[in-house]
Design a protein around this motif. Structure first.
Motif: not given
Lengths: 380, 380
Positions: B277-278, B281-282, B284-285, B310, B312-313
């Motif tokens: 999920d986290r 989130l990125l 998705r952008e 943006l 990185k996760v």
């Protein structure tokens, strides 16, 4: 900058300041949240130039260490992704580290987030505000005054001054007025201000006040409201909320309000709301929202609406009291419902001065709240 | 027609049937609800030609008189306004009277509603359905089978058959399959059908099944499902739900599912959902939703996503078990989350047969549920 912070505090601060971020900003850095960390705590700032919100998080709160600061510093982080990811981080402790070129690393549990940070020097400086014109307003009263008036502001951007709620202070009384040429809402209250403290022509965007109402604490705490040349600052315990005063001169609305009535009607608020709501449902289909009120000899009133396509709604209601000339009057039922729904009283009084004159709705004759609706001219 | 009916029963029936009304109907009479009243009770019917729903309200229920029938009859009332006004009527008793020209009057307390009714003779007749091919399915199981598969149907109207969930019955087993060319969801269960009862190529719109799921009772009651030539009828205690079978031949998907795996991963479901999920989130952008999974020697997996703009996760997760060849694989994180969220188990098993082969997600190796996702080809 390097620090560790408790998630719940950072999250709450982000929720507060992010209300000032507009998705439509044309200034790229304003799509971010500015973070400043020093030995007293951490400050988050967000702004869309109309509203600016700052939230301060102290190093310690309630004997609990909130922030463990290793190195002070500043950075601007794009709010888009930042707002959501913080809420979803796995651990209670969040580490934030800003390196050369504002490269930011956020660590929490087994998550590591790298963010492209922006230079905080490019972020606009908050307006300096002289604090000599300050009044204190109880938080819950401010909230209810906003709720009881802001719905009546104009949505027409052609007359920006009317999109605001007018604030005036004279003789220790604060008054709010909102008016969109078809209706007017006003509310007054005594505040703890010097007798000679006078404020006039301060109009604050209704939308902004609704955002403020969401942040205002529920507990009855005093909010410092500071009036400057073209800005107003609301100071809450950890939040500073800046907004600009709308330009222009707010029209004089005092002559709109009749001083005596031809007809006075007292009726149960809930019953009236329910009856008008049903008539509104049908009138909405006609896109006019027009509802008709007819007064009868037997102290009952009839509320009705009709749609050529669908049919007719007729409601009958007994008035608690009905004095003066019996009238037939038509009005916008949506406006009437908006006005009735903010009345906190079991009964309401409606004053009429003729079929084409303003309708005045108040909890009672001595109320500090007043709602005005202009009737419609109809053929029947 | 003239009758009095208890508001709660009428309201519930309206809520049920109104799910079949489409705001985009081109047949004017289908924007209405048909009401038929006779000495056994009242039937409400609504339809958008794809779905038709009928709700029967008996004269008496639980020793309570629900309907007081004075004169039987029928009428079609525009649903637009009718649905809302019934909910808002002031009294528990609602009187409905239909006069010449289908002029309808509804009375409740001090409200009187007049509606322009339409001729029920113009309303399409419900399809006659032969009841010889019927199975009984427990309501709660049907609900969960819909939930676990319908999200994976195609939204592309160019291949209508794939917008449906495929139903097959063989050897007393009911199976649902949904597939949109990028993913597949399947769920199987034993039902109380004769060994020789066989059903194939019955595809029912995923959207329709989701509407059905909203009406299905929560209690574990048996639903009669009747299969006809081109229609399926779901019979609940007071509701009949008709839907058409989608035209065309559903593709054979059985060869998509690998029978053995190169790599098998067992991991905690909740932890995996939170980590993806986290990363989602990125991603998705970037509008790609691509997330990468890398398996390591130490039985940990790394989940990551990056956005050029943006950052990185990176997420790290310990696997409960990891056997076979260590892979690097990229997939659509939204699809993976959809699949993981319908797993009702603490741990899940993911099977891989290579970086470009289907990913299989199951609660365990013998599960009646299976989710399949095709990986992405990425450059790194």
């Amino acid at each position: 900058m390097k620090l560790t912070i408790l998630k719940e505090y950072l999250n709450e601060a982000i929720q507060h300041v992010s209300k000032a971020i507009s998705s439509k900003t044309t200034i790229p850095i304003l799509s971010g949240i500015k973070i400043d960390a020093n030995y007293s705590g951490m400050t988050l700032t967000a702004s869309d130039t109309d509203i600016s919100i700052q939230n301060f998080i102290p190093i310690e709160k309630n004997d609990q260490q909130v922030i463990d600061l290793k190195q002070p510093g500043s950075v601007v982080l794009s709010s888009k992704f930042f707002v959501e990811i913080i809420r979803k981080l796995p651990a209670q402790q969040i580490e934030i580290e800003v390196k050369d070129g504002f490269q930011t690393t956020i660590r929490s549990g087994s998550s590591e987030i790298q963010l492209v940070g922006l230079d905080p020097e490019e972020y606009p400086v908050m307006p300096g505000i002289e604090e000599d014109r300050t009044v204190q307003i109880p938080s819950d009263l401010l909230k209810s005054m906003i709720k009881q008036t802001s719905f009546a502001v104009s949505t027409n951007e052609a007359t920006p001054i009317l999109t605001g709620v007018l604030w005036t202070i004279t003789g220790g009384k604060l008054k709010f007025i909102a008016c969109d040429r078809h209706r007017l809402a006003s509310r007054e209250m005594n505040i703890d201000a010097p007798e000679d403290f006078a404020l006039s022509n301060v109009s604050i965007s209704g939308k902004t006040l609704n955002e403020l109402a969401k942040i205002l604490p529920d507990q009855n705490t005093l909010i410092d409201v500071v009036f400057a040349e073209n800005q107003v600052l609301f100071k809450m315990s950890s939040v500073l909320f800046y907004t600009r005063i709308l330009e222009g001169t707010y029209p004089d609305t005092s002559k709109l309000i009749p001083q005596s009535f031809q007809t006075e009607l007292v009726v149960n608020t809930e019953d009236l709301i329910a009856a008008i709501d049903r008539a509104y449902l049908l009138s909405r289909e006609e896109k006019t929202n027009i509802v008709r009120l007819v007064m009868r000899e037997d102290r009952t009133i009839e509320i009705s609406s009709s749609s050529s396509e669908l049919g007719k709604v007729t409601e009958e209601l007994a008035a608690a009291s009905l004095t003066g000339e019996l009238l037939r009057i038509s009005f916008n039922s949506k406006y009437m419902l908006d006005a009735l729904k903010v009345m906190d009283s079991e009964q309401i009084q409606i004053g009429f001065t003729g079929a084409m004159q303003p309708i005045i709705i108040r909890p009672d004759a001595i109320s500090t709240m007043l709602q005005l609706i202009l009737p419609y001219r109809t053929t029947s």
